[in-house]
Design a protein around this motif. Structure first.
Motif, PDB file in Angstrom:
ATOM      1  N   LYS A   1      -5.690  -4.361  -2.862  1.00 13.61           N
ATOM      2  CA  LYS A   1      -6.425  -5.199  -2.021  1.00 13.61           C
ATOM      3  C   LYS A   1      -6.675  -6.454  -3.134  1.00 13.61           C
ATOM      4  O   LYS A   1      -7.254  -7.870  -2.853  1.00 13.61           O
ATOM      5  CB  LYS A   1      -8.021  -4.798  -2.097  1.00 13.61           C
ATOM      6  CG  LYS A   1      -8.323  -3.413  -1.000  1.00 13.61           C
ATOM      7  CD  LYS A   1      -9.963  -3.162  -1.297  1.00 13.61           C
ATOM      8  CE  LYS A   1     -10.130  -1.968  -0.351  1.00 13.61           C
ATOM      9  NZ  LYS A   1     -11.974  -1.595  -0.807  1.00 13.61           N
TER      10      LYS A   1
ATOM     11  N   ALA B   1       0.821  -1.475   0.053  1.00 11.67           N
ATOM     12  CA  ALA B   1      -0.073  -0.461  -0.096  1.00 11.67           C
ATOM     13  C   ALA B   1       1.043   1.450   0.085  1.00 11.67           C
ATOM     14  O   ALA B   1       0.883   2.830  -0.881  1.00 11.67           O
ATOM     15  CB  ALA B   1      -1.373  -0.048   0.992  1.00 11.67           C
TER      16      ALA B   1
ATOM     17  N   LEU C   1      -6.240   1.791  -4.285  1.00 13.85           N
ATOM     18  CA  LEU C   1      -6.628   0.820  -3.321  1.00 13.85           C
ATOM     19  C   LEU C   1      -7.524  -0.344  -3.631  1.00 13.85           C
ATOM     20  O   LEU C   1      -6.909  -1.219  -3.442  1.00 13.85           O
ATOM     21  CB  LEU C   1      -8.014   0.881  -2.641  1.00 13.85           C
ATOM     22  CG  LEU C   1      -7.460   2.859  -1.581  1.00 13.85           C
ATOM     23  CD1 LEU C   1      -8.274   3.095  -1.471  1.00 13.85           C
ATOM     24  CD2 LEU C   1      -5.922   2.785  -0.663  1.00 13.85           C
TER      25      LEU C   1
END
Length: 127
Positions: free
Chosen positions: A125, A22, A121
């Motif tokens: 994920k 991330a 994002l």
């Protein structure tokens, strides 16, 4: 005899890896920040007071990992700040062309930025 941990996190290794990714993937926001700043800069160019056109030609956008930035003025254009913010002691009224340009184009650059954030994002994920 070794003591057992009080708390054990299942998937801790995957969590650490995802958090590391991330941090890397959110670096992709540099482009999104620049795109949003370009839209705001276009709005600022429409609002800038024009005499010679030099100030309008100097409005520029940049993007970093953490922000989109619209700038105006340089050493050869030192009046950009006083025109935007005003200078009461010199009788110069504020003409906030940069902030007004960003506000007027907000309906364009906010969704663009949100989409890019969602994309970043989703990549994290999905890994």
């Amino acid at each position: 005899m070794a003591k057992r941990p009080l708390v054990e996190v299942e998937g801790a290794r995957q969590l650490r890896r995802t958090l590391r990714q991330a941090g890397d993937d959110l670096g992709d926001l540099k482009d999104a920040n620049k795109q949003a700043a370009e839209v705001a800069a276009t709005g600022a160019r429409r609002n800038v007071p024009v005499q010679s056109g030099a100030l309008a030609g100097d409005i520029r956008a940049a993007g970093t990992k953490t922000a989109g930035v619209v700038r105006a003025g340089r050493k050869r254009l030192p009046y950009a700040g006083p025109i935007h913010w005003g200078w009461p002691a010199r009788g110069i009224a504020a003409q906030p062309y940069l902030t007004e340009g960003a506000q007027q184009t907000e309906t364009v650059w906010v969704p663009l930025y949100e989409q890019e954030l969602d994309n970043a994002l989703a990549k994290v994920k999905g890994k």
